[in-house]
Scaffold this motif. Structure first.
Motif, PDB file in Angstrom:
ATOM      1  N   MET A   1      -0.299 -12.690   9.761  1.00  0.00           N
ATOM      2  CA  MET A   1      -1.939 -12.800   9.667  1.00  0.00           C
ATOM      3  C   MET A   1      -2.233 -13.967   9.555  1.00  0.00           C
ATOM      4  O   MET A   1      -1.919 -14.831   8.813  1.00  0.00           O
ATOM      5  CB  MET A   1      -2.351 -12.130   8.428  1.00  0.00           C
ATOM      6  N   ASP A  73      -6.169  -6.769  -1.365  1.00  0.00           N
ATOM      7  CA  ASP A  73      -5.449  -5.706  -0.935  1.00  0.00           C
ATOM      8  C   ASP A  73      -4.179  -6.087  -0.479  1.00  0.00           C
ATOM      9  O   ASP A  73      -3.317  -5.763   0.645  1.00  0.00           O
ATOM     10  CB  ASP A  73      -5.848  -5.265   0.528  1.00  0.00           C
ATOM     11  N   ASP A  75      -2.747  -8.578   0.678  1.00  0.00           N
ATOM     12  CA  ASP A  75      -2.498  -9.309   2.068  1.00  0.00           C
ATOM     13  C   ASP A  75      -2.820 -10.797   2.143  1.00  0.00           C
ATOM     14  O   ASP A  75      -4.237 -11.130   1.657  1.00  0.00           O
ATOM     15  CB  ASP A  75      -3.258  -8.354   2.882  1.00  0.00           C
ATOM     16  N   THR A 141       1.210 -10.610  -0.443  1.00  0.00           N
ATOM     17  CA  THR A 141       2.000  -9.555  -0.050  1.00  0.00           C
ATOM     18  C   THR A 141       3.346  -9.555  -0.874  1.00  0.00           C
ATOM     19  O   THR A 141       3.728  -8.509  -1.328  1.00  0.00           O
ATOM     20  CB  THR A 141       2.264  -9.994   1.489  1.00  0.00           C
ATOM     21  N   GLN A 144       2.964  -7.450  -5.129  1.00  0.00           N
ATOM     22  CA  GLN A 144       2.585  -6.095  -5.237  1.00  0.00           C
ATOM     23  C   GLN A 144       2.889  -5.514  -6.746  1.00  0.00           C
ATOM     24  O   GLN A 144       2.211  -4.516  -7.147  1.00  0.00           O
ATOM     25  CB  GLN A 144       3.028  -5.326  -4.282  1.00  0.00           C
TER      26      GLN A 144
END
Length: 242
Positions: A1, A73, A75, A141, A144
């Motif tokens: 990303m 999120d 991310d 990422t 989590q």
């Protein structure tokens, strides 16, 4: 990303409102890339952070900092910073240090203060990895494990010692200049410091107004409050413009 803006989350304490705003100004005024700053205000996080306040907790953001990956999120990347700081460098230079091999990157202090109390009479606790979590470059990422159940049930030491990671090899280093502890780290010229951390008490508290680098903080506050004089015509009473 591809990250098209720098996401920054700053710990917010109702007793240190001015610290948040001065820190934000110090970041915005030096940034060469788009920046998004989010204060971690407890009243806005009640649905996410339901654990009881610990009697050893010295700030409102002792635990809310670990919500950052969840708020992203899980991310991309994000930066967390305590509010009692002052950035003197382009925050893009910190952002450029992202290394995908790590889950989190920090300044690995060996901080062992000798005093027993700090600002507002709070206990000065001693623990392994003290101040590591005050500036964190999160690779969301890989974080989590920091879900809501875990954050609300894990002990403070478990969180601040990064026991939520599989192993310590996932903790990367940041240059010490990005978390310079005022009054503790060796004295350096301001030009060598990217971020001052007033960890024992910020200059906005009366008893810490003479702390190391306090004058730099006051200069930043004054710059934030400065307003350029508008065009003379705009300051002229309307009746004089007729």
């Amino acid at each position: 990303m591809r990250e098209n803006k720098i996401k920054i989350f700053i710990g917010f304490d109702t007793r240190e409102r001015v610290a948040f705003h001065v820190l934000s100004h110090s970041i915005y005024s030096r940034a060469s890339s788009p920046v998004s700053i989010t204060p971690l205000i407890l009243s806005q996080l009640k649905p996410l952070l339901w654990r009881n306040r610990s009697p050893l907790q010295s700030t409102d953001f002792a635990f809310s900092r670990f919500l950052v990956p969840y708020l992203c999120d899980f991310d991309g990347w994000a930066i967390f910073m305590d509010c009692d700081m002052l950035v003197l460098d382009d925050i893009s230079n910190l952002w450029d240090l992202r290394n995908k091999e790590y889950a989190v990157q920090v300044v690995k202090h060996d901080h062992k203060p000798s005093e027993n109390t700090k600002f507002l009479g709070q206990a000065q606790l001693q623990y392994e990895k003290k101040n590591w979590s005050s500036v964190m470059l999160f690779n969301c990422t890989k974080c989590q494990r920091l879900d809501l159940e875990y954050i609300n049930s894990a002990s403070g030491l478990e969180l601040h010692r990064f026991r939520w990671l599989e192993n310590e090899s996932l903790i990367g280093d940041l240059p010490k200049s990005w978390n310079h502890l005022a009054g503790y780290d060796p004295n350096h010229p301001i030009s060598d410091i990217s971020n001052i951390h007033f960890t024992s008490g910020g200059p906005y508290y009366n008893e810490y107004q003479s702390t190391q680098y306090a004058s730099v903080w006051f200069e930043e506050r004054n710059a934030m409050l400065h307003c350029e004089q508008l065009n003379k015509e705009l300051h002229t009473p309307k009746e004089q413009n007729k």
